[in-house]
Motif scaffolding. Structure first.
Motif, PDB file in Angstrom:
ATOM      1  N   LEU A 268      34.119  23.643 -15.770  1.00  0.00           N
ATOM      2  CA  LEU A 268      32.679  23.435 -15.929  1.00  0.00           C
ATOM      3  C   LEU A 268      32.387  22.185 -16.752  1.00  0.00           C
ATOM      4  N   ASP A 269      33.201  21.930 -17.762  1.00  0.00           N
ATOM      5  CA  ASP A 269      33.054  20.703 -18.548  1.00  0.00           C
ATOM      6  C   ASP A 269      33.296  19.487 -17.669  1.00  0.00           C
ATOM      7  N   HIS A 270      34.329  19.567 -16.856  1.00  0.00           N
ATOM      8  CA  HIS A 270      34.646  18.466 -15.936  1.00  0.00           C
ATOM      9  C   HIS A 270      33.481  18.216 -14.970  1.00  0.00           C
ATOM     10  N   LEU A 271      32.926  19.290 -14.417  1.00  0.00           N
ATOM     11  CA  LEU A 271      31.788  19.151 -13.507  1.00  0.00           C
ATOM     12  C   LEU A 271      30.594  18.506 -14.204  1.00  0.00           C
ATOM     13  N   SER A 272      30.351  18.875 -15.457  1.00  0.00           N
ATOM     14  CA  SER A 272      29.212  18.299 -16.178  1.00  0.00           C
ATOM     15  C   SER A 272      29.402  16.811 -16.442  1.00  0.00           C
ATOM     16  N   ARG A 273      30.659  16.368 -16.502  1.00  0.00           N
ATOM     17  CA  ARG A 273      30.933  14.945 -16.713  1.00  0.00           C
ATOM     18  C   ARG A 273      30.899  14.142 -15.413  1.00  0.00           C
ATOM     19  N   ILE A 274      31.206  14.789 -14.311  1.00  0.00           N
ATOM     20  CA  ILE A 274      31.147  14.109 -13.010  1.00  0.00           C
ATOM     21  C   ILE A 274      29.715  14.035 -12.509  1.00  0.00           C
ATOM     22  N   TYR A 275      29.003  15.135 -12.635  1.00  0.00           N
ATOM     23  CA  TYR A 275      27.628  15.234 -12.143  1.00  0.00           C
ATOM     24  C   TYR A 275      26.671  15.175 -13.327  1.00  0.00           C
ATOM     25  N   LEU A 276      26.613  14.009 -13.963  1.00  0.00           N
ATOM     26  CA  LEU A 276      25.799  13.817 -15.164  1.00  0.00           C
ATOM     27  C   LEU A 276      24.336  14.168 -14.890  1.00  0.00           C
ATOM     28  N   GLY A 277      23.799  15.025 -15.733  1.00  0.00           N
ATOM     29  CA  GLY A 277      22.394  15.411 -15.605  1.00  0.00           C
ATOM     30  C   GLY A 277      22.103  16.400 -14.497  1.00  0.00           C
ATOM     31  N   ARG A 278      23.102  16.729 -13.690  1.00  0.00           N
ATOM     32  CA  ARG A 278      22.894  17.642 -12.566  1.00  0.00           C
ATOM     33  C   ARG A 278      23.571  18.986 -12.770  1.00  0.00           C
ATOM     34  N   PHE A 279      24.496  19.058 -13.711  1.00  0.00           N
ATOM     35  CA  PHE A 279      25.253  20.292 -13.916  1.00  0.00           C
ATOM     36  C   PHE A 279      25.377  20.545 -15.409  1.00  0.00           C
ATOM     37  N   LYS A 280      24.641  21.536 -15.902  1.00  0.00           N
ATOM     38  CA  LYS A 280      24.650  21.861 -17.326  1.00  0.00           C
ATOM     39  C   LYS A 280      24.942  23.348 -17.498  1.00  0.00           C
ATOM     40  N   PRO A 281      26.213  23.705 -17.561  1.00  0.00           N
ATOM     41  CA  PRO A 281      26.571  25.123 -17.657  1.00  0.00           C
ATOM     42  C   PRO A 281      26.232  25.715 -19.030  1.00  0.00           C
ATOM     43  N   ASP A 282      25.918  26.994 -19.022  1.00  0.00           N
ATOM     44  CA  ASP A 282      25.697  27.736 -20.248  1.00  0.00           C
ATOM     45  C   ASP A 282      26.638  28.945 -20.244  1.00  0.00           C
ATOM     46  N   GLU A 283      26.524  29.816 -21.218  1.00  0.00           N
ATOM     47  CA  GLU A 283      27.420  30.972 -21.339  1.00  0.00           C
ATOM     48  C   GLU A 283      27.332  31.897 -20.125  1.00  0.00           C
ATOM     49  N   ARG A 284      26.161  32.101 -19.599  1.00  0.00           N
ATOM     50  CA  ARG A 284      26.003  32.974 -18.433  1.00  0.00           C
ATOM     51  C   ARG A 284      26.614  32.338 -17.183  1.00  0.00           C
TER      52      ARG A 284
ATOM     53  N   ILE B 117      33.309  13.528  -1.355  1.00  0.00           N
ATOM     54  CA  ILE B 117      32.353  13.438  -0.250  1.00  0.00           C
ATOM     55  C   ILE B 117      30.998  14.089  -0.537  1.00  0.00           C
ATOM     56  N   ASN B 118      30.788  14.580  -1.767  1.00  0.00           N
ATOM     57  CA  ASN B 118      29.538  15.267  -2.088  1.00  0.00           C
ATOM     58  C   ASN B 118      28.918  14.717  -3.365  1.00  0.00           C
ATOM     59  N   LYS B 119      27.633  14.362  -3.285  1.00  0.00           N
ATOM     60  CA  LYS B 119      26.966  13.847  -4.473  1.00  0.00           C
ATOM     61  C   LYS B 119      26.301  14.940  -5.295  1.00  0.00           C
ATOM     62  N   PHE B 120      26.277  16.166  -4.797  1.00  0.00           N
ATOM     63  CA  PHE B 120      25.694  17.278  -5.526  1.00  0.00           C
ATOM     64  C   PHE B 120      26.796  18.209  -6.034  1.00  0.00           C
ATOM     65  N   PRO B 121      26.566  18.856  -7.167  1.00  0.00           N
ATOM     66  CA  PRO B 121      27.593  19.745  -7.738  1.00  0.00           C
ATOM     67  C   PRO B 121      27.950  20.883  -6.780  1.00  0.00           C
ATOM     68  N   PRO B 122      29.175  21.348  -6.848  1.00  0.00           N
ATOM     69  CA  PRO B 122      29.603  22.438  -5.974  1.00  0.00           C
ATOM     70  C   PRO B 122      29.120  23.791  -6.488  1.00  0.00           C
ATOM     71  N   VAL B 123      29.101  24.739  -5.583  1.00  0.00           N
ATOM     72  CA  VAL B 123      28.951  26.142  -5.950  1.00  0.00           C
ATOM     73  C   VAL B 123      30.350  26.743  -5.851  1.00  0.00           C
ATOM     74  N   VAL B 124      30.523  27.953  -6.339  1.00  0.00           N
ATOM     75  CA  VAL B 124      31.841  28.570  -6.371  1.00  0.00           C
ATOM     76  C   VAL B 124      32.513  28.539  -4.997  1.00  0.00           C
ATOM     77  N   SER B 125      31.784  28.888  -3.964  1.00  0.00           N
ATOM     78  CA  SER B 125      32.394  28.955  -2.627  1.00  0.00           C
ATOM     79  C   SER B 125      32.921  27.601  -2.156  1.00  0.00           C
ATOM     80  N   ASP B 126      32.322  26.510  -2.629  1.00  0.00           N
ATOM     81  CA  ASP B 126      32.828  25.183  -2.263  1.00  0.00           C
ATOM     82  C   ASP B 126      34.236  24.949  -2.799  1.00  0.00           C
ATOM     83  N   LEU B 127      34.540  25.536  -3.941  1.00  0.00           N
ATOM     84  CA  LEU B 127      35.850  25.328  -4.549  1.00  0.00           C
ATOM     85  C   LEU B 127      36.869  26.375  -4.125  1.00  0.00           C
TER      86      LEU B 127
END
Length: 90
Positions: free
Chosen positions: A10-26, A53-63
């Motif tokens: 999740l940290d990695h995703l937040s660094r790749i998709y700046l401003g688009r992916f901000k995970p919290d505890e839930r 190939i994707n400019k938007f953050p993934p959902v679980v099923s994508d991974l």
């Protein structure tokens, strides 16, 4: 995956998709619920293919789906030193 590995993901995703992916505890709890039985290297291998190939953050099923023709992705080798290796794709 261990919970700490999901935190890394999740940290990695937040660094790749700046401003688009901000995970919290839930978000962490939800992702961990679905990824606990998965192997870290397989998830990161799928992530590597996904972000190419994707400019938007993934959902679980994508991974969870194997989108890559890469045979192996070694998370520790590529990220634990804080840098990326420029290895060719096998």
């Amino acid at each position: 995956m261990k919970k700490i590995e999901v935190i890394d993901l999740l940290d990695h995703l937040s660094r790749i998709y700046l401003g688009r992916f901000k995970p919290d505890e839930r978000t962490l709890d939800a992702w961990y619920f679905h990824l606990a039985s998965e192997k870290k290297d397989e998830i990161f291998n799928n992530l590597k293919a996904y972000v190419a190939i994707n400019k938007f953050p993934p959902v679980v099923s994508d991974l969870l789906s194997n989108q890559s023709n890469l045979r192996y992705f070694d998370f520790d080798k590529n990220f634990s030193s804080g840098g990326l290796d420029n290895e060719s794709k096998d």
